[in-house]
Structure formats: C-alpha cells, structure tokens
Scaffold this motif. Structure first.
Motif, short mmCIF file in Angstrom:
data_model
loop_
_atom_site.label_atom_id
_atom_site.label_comp_id
_atom_site.label_asym_id
_atom_site.label_seq_id
_atom_site.Cartn_x
_atom_site.Cartn_y
_atom_site.Cartn_z
N GLN A 72 59.30 -5.63 -17.66
CA GLN A 72 60.20 -4.59 -18.15
C GLN A 72 60.73 -3.75 -17.00
OE1 GLN A 72 58.51 -2.31 -21.38
NE2 GLN A 72 60.10 -0.75 -21.31
N CYS A 95 64.14 -6.46 -20.48
CA CYS A 95 62.88 -7.19 -20.46
C CYS A 95 63.14 -8.67 -20.28
CB CYS A 95 62.09 -6.94 -21.75
SG CYS A 95 61.34 -5.30 -21.78
N CYS A 146 58.98 -2.81 -24.57
CA CYS A 146 59.35 -4.05 -25.21
C CYS A 146 58.07 -4.86 -25.42
CB CYS A 146 60.35 -4.85 -24.37
SG CYS A 146 59.73 -5.36 -22.75
N GLY A 159 55.47 -5.03 -22.51
CA GLY A 159 55.92 -4.72 -21.16
C GLY A 159 55.21 -3.48 -20.67
#
Lengths: 112, 113
Positions: free
Chosen positions: B6, B23, B90, B104
């Motif tokens: 990320q 991401c 994410c 992430g």
C-alpha cells in the motif's frame, strides 16, 4: 443492537505470562475472527472460529490458541508472552465465514 | 505471495481535494478487495469492497478502481472533508470461502480545513 464488544480494553503483562482476551460478536453473527495489529501496521489474521471449531489459521505459533462458545462468543489465549506480542488484538464477527467483517475496538496488550 | 503493498504511507490534502491511495498484490487467488477506515482508538470499519470481475465501484464519495491485469487497485475519495481524516487500509481475501484478509500497511490521511 450491540456491535462487537471486546474485553479488556487495555492490559499489561510481563514476559512469560499468559493472557486471555474475550469477544462477543455482533448480534446474529456466528463466526469470529481474530487479528493482531502492531503499532503502525495493518491487522494480521490469527484465526477464525465457526461452529466452535478453528476453521482457518494464519501464520501464528501454537502459543496463540482460541475457543468459541455455544453462544458464539470467543476467547483468544496467548501463552509464554514475548515482547513482540505487544499489539492491538482485534476481534471481528460475521454472519457465516465469508460475510462482511465487523470489527470491535480491540484489546491493547502491552508486554513488559 | 500473500502480501498487499500500500502507498503512500501518509497523505495530506486540502478540503475538497481527491486523495488517491494505491495497493498492489501478487497472489492471483485473491477474490475480494475491501477498503477499511480506522479512526484512533477504534477498530477498522468497512468502507467499500470490490470483486475482480468489476473495474470500478462507487459508493457515495468513495470509489474503488480495479486493474486486474496490473494486479492493482486504488481508493479515491471525492470532495474530501476533515472528517475523512483517518487511517485507510486496503485488504485482499484469500482462503477460499473464509474471510481471511491480508491487509496493507495503511495510509494516514489528513484533510486540512
């Protein structure tokens, strides 16, 4: 409608001790997952419980164990605590294993 | 294989701006890509999610763009507000039918008034 509730919110332990964290899922949910979130990092999956059995497990040692009760609540147990176990432990519940996850506010564990 | 990368780590925008968080993933077995918002002292809350058969999804001011061939997806926040200041994560799901999310590392967003 209560969301996911976790207890305790904060606790301090010393190396080598054992800890038990508790989680009550959102009303109507039958699946509980546990995640570890280190400071400044994203949550990491520990394991998931459904029908009182561990269904999935992430890359965590056997020192991490859990339990799900008939009322769907769950416990996370960590034995032989290490300094690196200091983290926010998040419980998430869902309706069935692949449903949307609802997270609790977490239990912050500090290991000294 | 299970990582989700990320970026950026932090982001500052003015009110009304459109922050974009990106991401990337490697594991082509991932089949569900959610975004979570986390405020200090709170657990993550689901914002929006997408599956790989869709290239874009909008919910209110939040949009996910998904590029399956590049194995990348991004979050856009339209007309950002100071109340959007939070950490955004994410995630991607693997583990078949179970919700076993790989997150992430997070983006700390600050929206200035």
């Amino acid at each position: 409608d209560a969301g996911v509730t976790q207890s305790p919110t904060h606790l301090i332990k010393t190396r080598g001790q054992q800890v038990t964290l508790r989680c009550s899922p959102k009303s109507g949910h039958d699946t509980v997952s546990w995640y570890q979130q280190a400071l400044g990092q994203g949550p990491q999956f520990i394991f998931q419980y459904y029908e009182e059995e561990e269904r999935q497990r992430g890359n965590f040692p056997d020192r991490f164990s859990g339990h799900q009760f008939p009322n769907y609540s769950s416990e996370l147990n960590v034995n032989a605590l290490l300094l690196g176990d200091s983290a926010l432990y998040l419980c998430a519940s869902s309706l069935v294993a692949a449903g949307e996850l609802f997270f609790g506010e977490g239990s912050r564990l500090t290991v000294l | 294989q299970q990582q989700v990368k990320q970026s950026p780590q932090s982001l500052i925008v003015q009110k009304g701006g459109i922050p974009i968080i990106n991401c990337a993933y490697e594991n082509t077995a991932f089949d569900y890509f959610p975004w979570y918002q986390q405020f200090p002292g709170k657990g993550p809350a689901l914002l929006i999610a997408i599956r790989p058969d869709v290239s874009e999804k909008k919910e209110g001011r939040f949009t996910i763009s998904f590029n399956k061939s590049a194995k990348q997806f991004s979050l856009h926040i339209m007309d950002s507000q100071p109340g959007d200041s939070a950490t955004y994560f994410c995630a991607a799901n693997w583990g078949g039918s179970a919700r076993q999310l790989t997150f992430g590392s997070g983006t700390q967003l600050t929206v200035l008034p």
